[in-house]
Design a protein around this motif. Structure first.
Motif, PDB file in Angstrom:
ATOM      1  N   SER A  90       0.894  10.830  -6.306  1.00 59.93           N
ATOM      2  CA  SER A  90       1.562  10.976  -5.016  1.00 59.93           C
ATOM      3  C   SER A  90       1.271  12.349  -4.442  1.00 59.93           C
ATOM      4  CB  SER A  90       3.070  10.800  -5.165  1.00 59.93           C
ATOM      5  OG  SER A  90       3.363   9.518  -5.649  1.00 59.93           O
ATOM      6  N   ARG A 125       7.867   7.024  -2.499  1.00 63.37           N
ATOM      7  CA  ARG A 125       6.789   7.636  -3.264  1.00 63.37           C
ATOM      8  C   ARG A 125       7.333   8.937  -3.832  1.00 63.37           C
ATOM      9  NH1 ARG A 125       2.249   9.794   1.103  1.00 63.37           N
ATOM     10  NH2 ARG A 125       3.660  10.942   2.491  1.00 63.37           N
ATOM     11  N   ARG A 150      -4.939   0.556  -6.333  1.00 64.17           N
ATOM     12  CA  ARG A 150      -4.197   0.655  -5.073  1.00 64.17           C
ATOM     13  C   ARG A 150      -4.312  -0.677  -4.316  1.00 64.17           C
ATOM     14  NH1 ARG A 150      -2.736   5.928  -3.139  1.00 64.17           N
ATOM     15  NH2 ARG A 150      -2.232   7.085  -5.019  1.00 64.17           N
ATOM     16  N   GLY A 172      -0.048   6.078  -0.882  1.00 64.40           N
ATOM     17  CA  GLY A 172       0.769   6.389  -2.047  1.00 64.40           C
ATOM     18  C   GLY A 172       2.168   5.829  -1.998  1.00 64.40           C
TER      19      GLY A 172
END
Length: 605
Positions: free
Chosen positions: A11, A367, A403, A460
């Motif tokens: 992050s 996040r 991701r 993120g």
């Protein structure tokens, strides 16, 4: 810290976050740092501190009673002495069955001050469901509000335990708690009177359905109570000038500890509504001059769907805090009601990590800045729906998601700094072990299974995808399919039942649907009455599908995926379909016309 823990969540650092986000994180860190330095300081002590500094400041406000900080501190000490007088010390459990009201907080703060453990019972339960929750807590005493006496009476025939009963209410005659309290002084408790209780001692039992089975009682230590209160006091920027509106059930961790504890930690005020009402919501916000409120996503959707009222923009709200606010509702909700800031978060009562959307990114659950990864060690791993377990590679290790790829969220279990990564478990050790995933990324490591599917986007932010397993969420409550199936099969004429959740247009979560195999003596009207007597409203199946037989997997488990995929569309399902009509008090035929009304949001569920 292992390399895996350090890289579990990638992050942006605090330097790249907006100044307001950085300030929120730093404030939370500063507040929670005190927890480890003062291991015998509990939430009741924070109340006592404010009682000496601002005794006349309002602490708890409700329609039943109101306490300023001085009065609340006195009431806490009165309950603490009552507990000691009846042998309620460290490790002794007291169950509490009471609707939302200010005295609810005074009771558990007082009992836990001297080491007692308070089991916060769901005030909507009755019968066998309530009895199960009492029994898993094994309390020596139970406090029951007068208005819930009937619910407790319905549970008595099913109880294996026999706690001593105390009735709460001024009009109570037998087993009166008020009468017992009247003989007890409320002067400040001395150090000699008070047993040593630390943040590592258990404070509360809070019930959660988890991913399977009947409700489980999660252990909540004073450390967790203080951490929840401290993190949210910091992240919301709470001050003594703030008032939070709390219409969520205070037997839950969010409504009962996060919302209340964060403001008591900060010296602010908590307005406790007995229950949520879209009609009264904005009038209450203005009447009590609230600056914050605690939500669940469904609450926000109800408000958006409600007609406009003058007070919806005449408030002084600066922030709304909660979880489950859908992206498609978020911006409409924030704009229509002129709410400057929304703090969405992800957490669970028994879970060992949390996520916070400090930046206010619509639809995201949060996040974490990299400097906090060691406190909230988390990862997303690929999940196999056929086995119900995370996928393993050739070496037997779990596989991290890329991701944008959905997987199960897990949190590394350990004794990380300031309590990060701790898993305190349930009252049943077998239930606790089922939530642990071992040898995940390295031999001997252990991770907590959330049972939640998430993905991490390109920026993120974590985004919630769905729950795993048989438990589904409806009306802000977790519903255990097995408990509903047990209630269904106990009805005359029901041979077998398969319960699952289905998505409904214009509604958050998943509504309950049951596929039934029925025989002689089955009566729809009798089934509706049967369920009304045994299950809370949110757990009763909204949709019924009558089947000649239930499909089974090769291992003789119910095959639910096809049923879930079919949903309740009569154009797809040839079996007879029914929907619960709460206004009529019965199940009615679900035909094409009724399906269209539900799809348009024109039928009240």
């Amino acid at each position: 810290m292992t390399a895996h823990a350090a890289t579990a969540i990638r992050s942006p650092d605090v330097a790249t976050a907006r100044p307001s986000a950085a300030k929120s994180w730093l404030s939370a860190i500063e507040i929670t740092a005190r927890i480890e330095r003062e291991p015998t300081r509990l939430l009741c002590d924070a109340v006592a501190d404010w009682a000496s500094r601002t005794p006349e400041a309002p602490a708890l406000l409700s329609d039943q009673e109101q306490y300023n900080y001085f009065e609340l501190a006195r009431q806490i000490d009165r309950y603490a002495r009552w507990a000691l007088a009846h042998g309620i010390g460290k490790g002794v459990t007291v169950a509490l069955l009471m609707p939302n009201r200010a005295d609810y907080l005074a009771i558990w703060l007082g009992i836990t001050k001297v080491g007692g453990v308070v089991a916060l019972l769901n005030a909507q339960l009755t019968g066998a469901s309530l009895a199960h929750c009492v029994d898993v807590a094994a309390p020596g005493h139970i406090i029951v509000a007068n208005e819930l006496g009937g619910a407790y009476d319905s549970a008595k025939p099913h109880l294996a335990s026999a706690p001593r009963l105390w009735r709460h209410g001024d009009d109570a005659t037998d087993f009166s708690l008020s009468a017992a309290l009247a003989a007890i002084t409320d002067s400040p408790m001395t150090a000699d009177e008070r047993p040593t209780v630390t943040i590592d001692d258990t404070a509360l039992l809070i019930y959660t359905s988890g991913t399977t089975g009947l409700p489980k009682a999660a252990r909540v230590s004073h450390r967790r109570v203080m951490s929840w209160a401290g993190w949210f006091a910091g992240l919301t920027g709470a001050t003594p000038e703030d008032r939070i509106y709390d219409s969520l059930p205070i037997y839950h961790s969010v409504g009962g500890v996060v919302a209340t504890g964060s403001l008591l930690m900060a010296g602010g005020s908590v307005v406790i509504a007995e229950k949520f009402s879209a009609r009264r919501f904005w009038d209450d916000i203005v009447r009590f001059d609230c600056t914050l409120f605690q939500y669940i996503g469904e609450l926000c959707r109800y408000l958006v769907q409600a007609p406009s009222v003058p007070n919806e923009t005449r408030h002084r709200l600066r922030l709304a805090c909660g979880n489950g606010l859908r992206g498609d509702v978020w911006e409409v909700f924030q704009a229509r009601f002129a709410i400057p800031r929304i703090l969405e978060f992800y957490a669970s009562t028994e879970g060992n990590f949390s996520l916070y959307n400090v930046e206010g990114e619509p639809g995201a659950i949060g996040r974490l800045p990299s400097f906090l990864a060691h406190r909230f060690p988390a990862a997303l791993v690929r999940f196999d729906f056929d086995t119900g377990l995370p996928v393993r590679d050739d070496q037997g290790r779990c596989i991290r998601c890329a991701r944008g790829e959905a997987g199960e969220a897990i949190g590394r279990i350990g004794e990380a700094e300031r309590g990060g990564g701790r898993f305190e478990g349930y009252t049943n050790d077998r239930d606790s072990e089922r939530k642990i995933l071992r040898d995940v990324f390295a031999p001997g490591d252990a991770w907590f299974r959330t049972g939640d599917l998430m993905l991490q986007d390109a920026k993120g932010f974590f985004r919630f995808v769905d729950r795993i397993g048989d438990t589904f969420r409806w009306k802000g409550e977790n519903v255990a399919a097995s408990e509903v199936a047990d209630a269904l099969t106990a009805c005359p004429g029901v041979i077998d039942a398969c319960v699952h959740g289905v998505s409904v247009p214009h509604h958050d979560g998943r509504a309950g649907m049951a596929a039934l195999v029925t025989g002689d003596g089955f009566d729809l009207a009798a089934l509706y009455r049967h369920l009304a007597e045994r299950l809370p409203t949110y757990a009763r199946p909204l949709f019924l599908r009558l089947r000649p037989a239930l499909d089974l997997t090769g291992t003789f488990k119910q095959a639910k995926q096809t049923l879930i995929g079919d949903g309740f569309d009569p154009r797809i399902v040839s079996d007879p379909l029914y929907v619960a009509d709460s206004a009529a008090g019965r199940y009615v035929v679900l035909d094409d016309d009724m399906f269209g009304r539900i799809a348009r949001g024109a039928f009240r569920l």
